[in-house]
Write a protein that holds these residues in place. Structure first.
Motif, PDB file in Angstrom:
ATOM      1  N   UNK A   1       1.118  -1.578  -0.211  1.00 35.15           N
ATOM      2  CA  UNK A   1       0.270  -0.381   0.133  1.00 35.15           C
ATOM      3  C   UNK A   1       1.032   1.230  -0.278  1.00 35.15           C
ATOM      4  N   UNK A   2       2.456   1.292   0.909  1.00 35.80           N
ATOM      5  CA  UNK A   2       3.111   2.215   0.861  1.00 35.80           C
ATOM      6  C   UNK A   2       3.454   2.512  -0.530  1.00 35.80           C
TER       7      UNK A   2
ATOM      8  N   UNK B   1       0.591   4.384  -2.656  1.00 29.02           N
ATOM      9  CA  UNK B   1       1.005   5.517  -1.794  1.00 29.02           C
ATOM     10  C   UNK B   1       1.535   7.035  -2.397  1.00 29.02           C
ATOM     11  N   UNK B   2       3.073   5.680  -2.744  1.00 28.44           N
ATOM     12  CA  UNK B   2       4.336   6.920  -3.387  1.00 28.44           C
ATOM     13  C   UNK B   2       3.558   7.357  -4.890  1.00 28.44           C
TER      14      UNK B   2
ATOM     15  N   UNK C   1       1.095   7.579  -6.477  1.00 31.05           N
ATOM     16  CA  UNK C   1       0.159   8.814  -6.360  1.00 31.05           C
ATOM     17  C   UNK C   1       0.562   9.812  -6.104  1.00 31.05           C
ATOM     18  N   UNK C   2       1.679  10.085  -4.817  1.00 29.07           N
ATOM     19  CA  UNK C   2       1.788  10.881  -4.570  1.00 29.07           C
ATOM     20  C   UNK C   2       2.250  11.390  -6.286  1.00 29.07           C
TER      21      UNK C   2
ATOM     22  N   UNK D   1      -0.516  13.122  -7.728  1.00 25.80           N
ATOM     23  CA  UNK D   1      -0.973  14.061  -7.365  1.00 25.80           C
ATOM     24  C   UNK D   1      -0.208  14.791  -7.916  1.00 25.80           C
TER      25      UNK D   1
ATOM     26  N   UNK E   1       2.696   5.331   5.525  1.00 32.37           N
ATOM     27  CA  UNK E   1       1.499   6.175   4.140  1.00 32.37           C
ATOM     28  C   UNK E   1       1.230   7.121   4.433  1.00 32.37           C
TER      29      UNK E   1
ATOM     30  N   UNK F   1       2.623  14.787   0.152  1.00 37.42           N
ATOM     31  CA  UNK F   1       2.118  15.298  -1.242  1.00 37.42           C
ATOM     32  C   UNK F   1       1.509  16.661  -1.416  1.00 37.42           C
TER      33      UNK F   1
END
Lengths: 211, 95
Positions: free
Chosen positions: A9-10, A13-14, A16-17, A20, B67, B74
């Motif tokens: 998951x981490x 998320x990286x 997804x960062x 963004x 997380x 971000x």
């Protein structure tokens, strides 16, 4: 196991960062040009189809629900429910893309697509008091097509992803012990939903008040 | 990540909340609130985004602090991008 799942998951998320920041550049450009060319952005925003845009937002929110429920079905090892929810997500994604295509076709018929045939005399005559500069209107529609287009590309990738996951889920690849691809594809889908959650007010809503 | 499975009722409740906020934001947009139209629209969008991140994306229930840090950084860097760019363009006429 818990740590493996958290790491997966981490990593997502990286990614997804970075997404963004990718969409962030376009949002930033939109905000700056909106301040500069306020009249053209307000009138351009009002030429978009609010009812269809709202309906499409509802479709996307429903697809986010089906994804969330799909992850839950995977966690509980309900294979048939998982396959059903994954294909429903795919279907809702296709509905969204179809409606988006219809909206673009409307813009094509109105000659609002930036390029040689671009013509906003209809918008200019609707709001004579705003003194519309067609070149500035073109900036609005360029950003509109760039942002909704980039969002649509993400949706197409998402639909492809879910088609693949539906096939693998049907083959019985996922269960309570292993559902990382479902969870991560879900995170991706929710992210694309959040991008739309911001695109919808920025493009369709913030200049709807009586001018 | 959520080892424990969340109740489906929670997901449906979040879904209904998101639908209500969508309808509210579409209706409020046609009312003239002056400069507050933009603020209200973006505030409602942010509420929706936060709810999606916390519940649909399970961030509320994750035990992984890293997380959360990635998400915060971000958003923080995105806000730096916006704040510095906008302060540049907003003050150019002063020079």
């Amino acid at each position: 196991m818990e740590q493996q799942k958290n790491s997966a998951a981490l990593g997502m998320w990286l990614f997804l960062a970075t997404e963004i920041m990718f969409f962030g550049g376009m949002f930033c450009a939109y905000l700056i040009y909106r301040v500069w060319y306020y009249n053209e952005f307000a009138s351009g925003s009002r030429s978009l189809n609010l009812k269809v845009g709202t309906a499409n937002t509802v479709v996307l929110i429903c697809s986010s629900l089906t994804v969330a429920l799909a992850v839950r079905a995977a966690q509980m090892g309900k294979r048939r429910l998982l396959v059903m929810l994954l294909s429903m997500t795919m279907l809702l994604g296709l509905v969204f893309l179809g409606v988006k295509g219809y909206e673009w076709y409307e813009k094509y018929e109105e000659h609002h697509i930036p390029g040689y045939g671009f013509n906003v005399s209809d918008i200019a005559s609707d709001y004579p008091q705003l003194h519309i500069d067609p070149r500035h209107s073109m900036v609005f529609f360029s950003l509109y097509f760039a942002m909704t287009g980039m969002h649509a590309i993400h949706m197409i990738i998402g639909v492809g992803l879910f088609a693949w996951l539906t096939f693998l889920a049907w083959r019985g690849h996922y269960g309570p012990e292993y559902y990382t691809p479902i969870e991560n594809a879900g995170l991706y889908w929710h992210f694309v939903d959040i991008v739309w959650i911001y695109l919808f007010p920025l493009l369709y809503l913030i200049d709807r008040k009586p001018l | 990540m959520s080892e424990h499975v969340l109740s489906s009722k929670l997901y449906y409740a979040i879904w209904i909340l998101l639908l209500i906020l969508t309808v509210v934001t579409a209706l409020v947009a046609t009312v003239d609130l002056g400069p507050f139209n933009t603020i209200v629209a973006l505030a409602i969008a942010s509420c929706k985004a936060v709810v999606v991140v916390l519940f649909f994306m399970h961030v509320k229930y994750t035990s992984e602090r890293l997380t959360k840090m990635v998400i915060f950084s971000a958003i923080f860097f995105f806000l730096i991008l916006i704040a510095l760019s906008m302060s540049d363009y907003a003050t150019r006429h002063l020079l």
